[in-house]
Design a protein around this motif. Sequence first.
Motif, mmCIF file in Angstrom:
data_model
loop_
_atom_site.group_PDB
_atom_site.id
_atom_site.type_symbol
_atom_site.label_atom_id
_atom_site.label_comp_id
_atom_site.label_asym_id
_atom_site.label_seq_id
_atom_site.Cartn_x
_atom_site.Cartn_y
_atom_site.Cartn_z
ATOM 1 N N ASP A 56 -14.144 0.420 1.602
ATOM 2 C CA ASP A 56 -14.432 1.784 1.158
ATOM 3 C C ASP A 56 -13.272 2.248 0.278
ATOM 4 O O ASP A 56 -12.287 2.809 0.763
ATOM 5 N N ARG A 57 -13.382 2.016 -1.015
ATOM 6 C CA ARG A 57 -12.279 2.321 -1.933
ATOM 7 C C ARG A 57 -11.957 3.813 -1.974
ATOM 8 O O ARG A 57 -10.801 4.203 -2.136
ATOM 9 N N LYS A 58 -12.997 4.638 -1.826
ATOM 10 C CA LYS A 58 -12.767 6.077 -1.894
ATOM 11 C C LYS A 58 -11.950 6.584 -0.705
ATOM 12 O O LYS A 58 -11.333 7.645 -0.780
ATOM 13 N N ALA A 59 -11.943 5.840 0.384
ATOM 14 C CA ALA A 59 -11.219 6.272 1.583
ATOM 15 C C ALA A 59 -9.767 5.793 1.590
ATOM 16 O O ALA A 59 -9.003 6.158 2.481
ATOM 17 N N LEU A 60 -9.385 4.988 0.600
ATOM 18 C CA LEU A 60 -7.997 4.534 0.541
ATOM 19 C C LEU A 60 -7.097 5.719 0.187
ATOM 20 O O LEU A 60 -7.392 6.474 -0.739
ATOM 21 N N PRO A 61 -5.993 5.920 0.901
ATOM 22 C CA PRO A 61 -5.165 7.109 0.673
ATOM 23 C C PRO A 61 -4.407 7.047 -0.652
ATOM 24 O O PRO A 61 -4.122 5.971 -1.183
ATOM 25 N N THR A 62 -4.092 8.237 -1.175
ATOM 26 C CA THR A 62 -3.260 8.329 -2.371
ATOM 27 C C THR A 62 -1.854 7.860 -2.042
ATOM 28 O O THR A 62 -1.255 8.327 -1.066
ATOM 29 N N PRO A 63 -1.289 6.947 -2.812
ATOM 30 C CA PRO A 63 0.027 6.390 -2.471
ATOM 31 C C PRO A 63 1.174 7.308 -2.872
ATOM 32 O O PRO A 63 1.015 8.218 -3.690
#
Length: 523
Positions: free
Chosen positions: A70-77
């Motif tokens: 789920d790419r959209k759920a990856l947090p902003t780094p």
Amino acid sequence: NNQPGISQATVQLREDQPGDQRLVAYIVTTDEYDETTLRDAVAHALPDYMRPTAYVTLDALPLTPNGKLDRKALPTPTYTPTTNGRTPRTPREEILCGLYAEILGVGDVTIDDNFFDLGGHSLLATRLVSRVRSTLGVELPIRQLFETPTVAGLADALDTSGTVRTALTAKPRPERVPLSYAQQRLWFLHQLEGPSATYNIPTTLRLTGVLDHDALRAATGDLIARHESLRTVFTEDEQGAYQIVLPAEVAATPFTVVDVSEEEVADRVAEAASYPFDLTADLPVRMWLFRVSEQEHVLLLLVHHIASDAWSRTPLAQDLTAAYTARRAGDAPAWQALPVQYADYALWQQDVLGDETDADSLAGRQLDYWKRQLADLPEQLDLPTDRPRPATADHTGDRVTFTVPAELHTRLTDLARSTNTTTFMVLQAALATLLTRHGAGEDIPIGTPIAGRTDDATDHLIGFFVNTLVLRTDTSGNPTFRDLLTRVRDTDLTAYAHQDLPFERLVEALNPTRSLAHHPLFQ
């Protein structure tokens, strides 16, 4: 995955700020994980431009219901520099390290970190120049940043920088506020064509889940109250055009809820996006919420270009989101007041540029440069087209999509780094080469839009700041491609240093042969 302490990993290309792309590694770790060991291994295996800018550790990779990432759920780094350099030695170096970190969105920066190695590019370079001007009170030529991209090198170079220009601040306004030069461009077309959808900027979002209509309506009103550009109408008298900023309390919120079926959505959105704004009476923004069901909506936010541009999408989205979140909680948004508004910018622009007939003014100096730079410019390029150019341009066009293979992209970025240029410059040189080989001659003018936000006070404003540059490329003498890149780099950096003069003023001054068939100065 053969590194100790890593059970899963994925690398994604993110663009958290428009035009600012970064490689980010997301890894699921065990007790054996050591980030320094991983960075060393990556540095040994990959060239620097293929290495992730940030490493984010997770308990598990987020998955969609069907088990895919789920790419959209990856947090902003949170980005951090990788250079093990020296700490600041002077107050100026300390300030510059802070500005690098702010503009690039990274952690602590050392004086040996390279602006471009940390993800910098021409657009971010313009922002850094603006922040250096407002923070240190010195004028930094953008060329200097390319020549001395480390903090240490830049700090030394700033000792000989020129006098700073007047900063953009909010001042008492005259009763009659003129249009900015960019607004004048679209006002002229509005007067010529009448209300039109030609310069509409639509943004659509499909929203799934419970949506609070009242909170969204209130948030739209908050957005319009915050940004004067969204509640400005235009008129003119015998002295010319001027803008009228409506008080927030009388600017009605143009928010419409429409019930539609799933089959109707596309047609209804297209119809709404074609709304012909009357700039003398309509606010330059409208919002439609198309309700398919209680759980499915499509939001259309429509803004006329006279009040917005591509950069504006970020502050618009941030402010609307913050306002909606607050309104859902029953509160008013508690955002920080904007230091200036667009009307302040319009007044400042005229003050900073000055009279172009004055050779010592900014406009006069930049106009002199462009007159010399574009002297004897070809009226148009002679290209081997498959049909004649129509006598009157109809402005129809098409888009051809293609993929740049990863290997080629790697080579392009490698060439840019090794020649101290940018990927944009490499592609510009390639385009000029292509046009020359297709019989367009050896004098290739290429037009490009630029953000036009040369003072950092404009960063969070919704408004129309875009300007246009003519990048004249000389391909004569059969240069090698690297030699051509040197020419392109010199031309572009000097052009960026003279980017304040509005394109329309340049056209008026150069007065090229006018034609309904093609654009002036470049095609």
